[in-house]
Scaffold this active site. Structure first.
Site, short mmCIF file in Angstrom:
data_model
loop_
_atom_site.label_atom_id
_atom_site.label_comp_id
_atom_site.label_asym_id
_atom_site.label_seq_id
_atom_site.Cartn_x
_atom_site.Cartn_y
_atom_site.Cartn_z
N CYS A 135 0.73 -1.43 0.16
CA CYS A 135 0.07 -0.11 0.02
C CYS A 135 0.63 1.23 0.12
O CYS A 135 2.18 1.19 0.25
CB CYS A 135 -0.96 -0.01 1.12
N CYS A 136 0.19 2.41 -0.35
CA CYS A 136 0.96 3.83 -0.41
C CYS A 136 2.12 3.74 -1.48
O CYS A 136 1.80 3.26 -2.71
CB CYS A 136 1.46 3.95 0.85
N ILE A 137 3.13 4.15 -1.00
CA ILE A 137 4.39 3.97 -2.16
C ILE A 137 4.86 2.45 -2.28
O ILE A 137 5.73 2.33 -3.22
CB ILE A 137 5.53 5.02 -1.65
N THR A 198 -2.80 -0.97 -2.85
CA THR A 198 -4.03 -0.11 -2.50
C THR A 198 -3.25 1.50 -2.21
O THR A 198 -2.20 1.27 -1.87
CB THR A 198 -5.15 -0.21 -1.45
#
Length: 225
Positions: A135-137, A198
């Site tokens: 998730c995220c980066i 995500t």
């Protein structure tokens, strides 16, 4: 018996380690899903240490494993000890520590290198056809290690100022991967590679929406496990 999931951290704190809310959200959703979780982090020095009040780097030196132990309430192991054969899935929360400590994306962008232990961990789960959640980066890790895979970091345009890092999607595409645009409360499943992603805090959204999006990622990972 619940699924056995490894969670890999990159420090403690959004600007130089793992994003605390993302790590916590993943742990809550894994707990709700009945998973048996063990936490890992590489035993390496952080690229830098950021004063989170001022947002500036300091002269301090900190260790990724030691700092990650804060989030793990002390119950953590060196990433070198992670054996893919003992787990059904692996999940990487985001935070700048992913882009600084687990790889060099923060400095080198698409030309970054991935930490050897991180790369071998991802490859071990992938080779065993076990799901990987990011998730995220952290989806950039998959983009570097698995050319041609599908991931999301949200949108490829800064829609209403909610996706200020939308250019990351373009960099992922330049690596030969397919970026799939998704909203913050959604995740994308690359079925061929068993990679679930995500965007989390790549989107400027209320915390509960980020929490829900991470929940969809965790649910899909557990389904694939």
């Amino acid at each position: 018996m619940g699924k056995r999931v490894a969670l890999v951290l990159a420090g403690c704190g959004v600007f130089d380690g793992s994003e605390i809310h993302e790590a916590s959200a993943a742990l809550v959703h894994l707990s709700r899903g009945g998973a048996e979780v063990k936490i890992f982090a590489p035993n390496i020095e952080q690229r830098d240490v950021v004063n989170h009040l001022k947002g500036s780097s300091t002269e301090e030196k900190r260790n990724v494993l030691v700092e990650s132990a804060r989030l793990a309430r002390g119950n953590i192991q060196d990433l070198a000890e992670l054996k893919a054969g003992e787990f059904d899935a692996v999940i990487f929360p985001g935070g700048f520590g992913v882009a600084k400590n687990l790889c060099s994306w923060a400095v080198d962008g698409k030309n970054c290198t991935v930490n050897e232990q991180v790369s071998s961990t991802l490859q071990a789960f992938h080779s065993a056809k076990k799901p990987i959640g990011l998730c995220c980066i952290s989806p950039v890790l998959a983009a570097k290690v698995f050319p041609g895979c599908e991931v999301t970091v949200g949108q490829d345009k800064d829609v209403d100022g909610r996706f200020p890092d939308a250019e990351t999607a373009s960099a992922i595409a330049e690596l030969g991967c397919k970026h799939i645009c998704k909203n913050v409360n959604e995740s994308h499943v690359d079925k061929a590679n068993k990679i679930v992603t995500t965007c989390a805090f790549m989107c400027k959204a209320p915390l509960h929406e980020i929490f829900d999006g991470i929940g969809t990622m965790v649910q899909e990972v557990l389904k694939l496990a």
